[in-house]
Design an enzyme around this catalytic site. Sequence first.
Site, PDB file in Angstrom:
ATOM      1  CB  CYS A  58      14.079   4.076 -21.788  1.00 16.26           C
ATOM      2  SG  CYS A  58      15.038   3.395 -20.428  1.00 16.26           S
ATOM      3  CB  CYS A  61      15.814   0.619 -23.550  1.00 20.21           C
ATOM      4  SG  CYS A  61      14.285   0.336 -22.628  1.00 20.21           S
ATOM      5  CG  HIS A 120      11.282   0.425 -20.172  1.00 19.07           C
ATOM      6  ND1 HIS A 120      12.270   1.373 -19.980  1.00 19.07           N
ATOM      7  CD2 HIS A 120      10.102   1.050 -19.906  1.00 19.07           C
ATOM      8  CE1 HIS A 120      11.700   2.513 -19.629  1.00 19.07           C
ATOM      9  NE2 HIS A 120      10.386   2.353 -19.576  1.00 19.07           N
ATOM     10  CG  ASN A 160      16.956   6.544  -5.187  1.00 21.14           C
ATOM     11  OD1 ASN A 160      16.935   6.231  -4.010  1.00 21.14           O
ATOM     12  ND2 ASN A 160      17.788   7.439  -5.683  1.00 21.14           N
ATOM     13  CB  SER A 168      13.369  10.844 -13.637  1.00 20.05           C
ATOM     14  OG  SER A 168      14.736  10.551 -13.825  1.00 20.05           O
ATOM     15  CG  HIS A 171      15.352   0.304 -17.933  1.00 13.80           C
ATOM     16  ND1 HIS A 171      15.086  -0.032 -19.243  1.00 13.80           N
ATOM     17  CD2 HIS A 171      16.204  -0.639 -17.464  1.00 13.80           C
ATOM     18  CE1 HIS A 171      15.764  -1.132 -19.557  1.00 13.80           C
ATOM     19  NE2 HIS A 171      16.456  -1.509 -18.491  1.00 13.80           N
ATOM     20  CG  HIS A 173      18.116   2.322 -13.094  1.00 11.65           C
ATOM     21  ND1 HIS A 173      16.801   2.716 -13.257  1.00 11.65           N
ATOM     22  CD2 HIS A 173      18.768   3.417 -12.605  1.00 11.65           C
ATOM     23  CE1 HIS A 173      16.673   3.986 -12.906  1.00 11.65           C
ATOM     24  NE2 HIS A 173      17.848   4.436 -12.496  1.00 11.65           N
ATOM     25  CD  GLN A 175      22.016   6.428  -9.172  1.00 17.17           C
ATOM     26  OE1 GLN A 175      23.040   7.124  -9.171  1.00 17.17           O
ATOM     27  NE2 GLN A 175      20.826   6.936  -8.950  1.00 17.17           N
TER      28      GLN A 175
HETATM   29 ZN   LIG Z   1      14.228   1.238 -20.541  1.00 20.05          ZN
END
Ligand SMILES: [Zn+2]
Length: 354
Positions: A58, A61, A120, A160, A168, A171, A173, A175
């Site tokens: 990832c 991470c 994660h 998203n 995709s 993890h 997150h 933007q």
């Molecule tokens: Zn990750």
Amino acid sequence: MVLKKYNMESTFNTEPHRRYNILTDEWVLVSPHRTKRPWQGKTDNSVTVKKAKYDESCYLCPTNKRASGDVNPDYTGTYSFNNDFAALLPDTEESTFNKGLLKATTESGLCKVICFSPDHSLTLPLMSASEISNVISLWRKEYAELGANPKINHVQIFENKGDIMGCSNPHPHGQIWSQSSIPEVVLKKQIQQKKYWNANNKSLLSDYIQQEIELDERIILKNDHFVALVPYWAVWPYETMIVPIKHHQHIGQLSSEEQQAFAEIIKDLTTKYDNLFETSFPYSSGIHQSPTDGEHPEWHFHMSFYPPLLRSAEVKKFMVGYEMFANPQRDITAEQAADNLKELSTIHYTKNNN
Ligand SMILES: [Zn+2]
């Protein structure tokens, strides 16, 4: 199936009608007569696969190397960095193109990735309210810093969630895309709010949420400082909006108590989402707030969630045909969607069963 009585004219519970979106000056077609089936709760048996807390492949991470060659620090809370595949670049040369009917202009900006947690395996509903509050702190810091750049006039914070939304990487997150122009949707909302502000010297959303609180038909959650509701004009089946009760133009104005209340309502709403079909509920969420090009007393910030799921983890709503060519359409009414969300627990289903 007994139809619940709503304050609206009864024809609006059963007959096709159009609803007006006060924020964007657009209409949505509502077709409640098509929802023949009563609500049966979840209809799929998707298995929740437990993710690892760390994934060596990832790029988000801690301590992992990204495509740019940069190595993530061993971060323990939140972490942000410039997007390695940014849609906007900070040093784009200013230029316009005008030839006959063809028109273009260069655009500059800065795109960032916001890691919500080093873990994660988490998502917002699985994080604690104080961990979500740390994410809000980072949003505030980025909004202030990016917005202070004279070349940046708008800061769009969004997430998203889920591969169905084109994300995709699981993890946790989000933007931020910040840029010199005011984007289309924001501009539409700004025009509507400005009209209302100029005519009434009050924010459009202050009056709207007041009416919603009085009617109590589409409110899902309410705490001392925020409401979460299905907007009257919702397009997506389980679309929701979180609105501060106090008129704040942007997230930078929240008191620490309000920030905590914001974190709590995000946690409770996204937990209800996961509980709806007992799946990690996909959505795109985003914060609409004052652009950073000057004073905007008319703006009342809000966070919207647009989830694509309709009846189960497998049945997705598509915006095709009529919606592509005419305007958005929905079957289940905003009131039915709010009722379904309202009755769900704020304890996550994965923590509920033993
Ligand atoms: Zn990750």
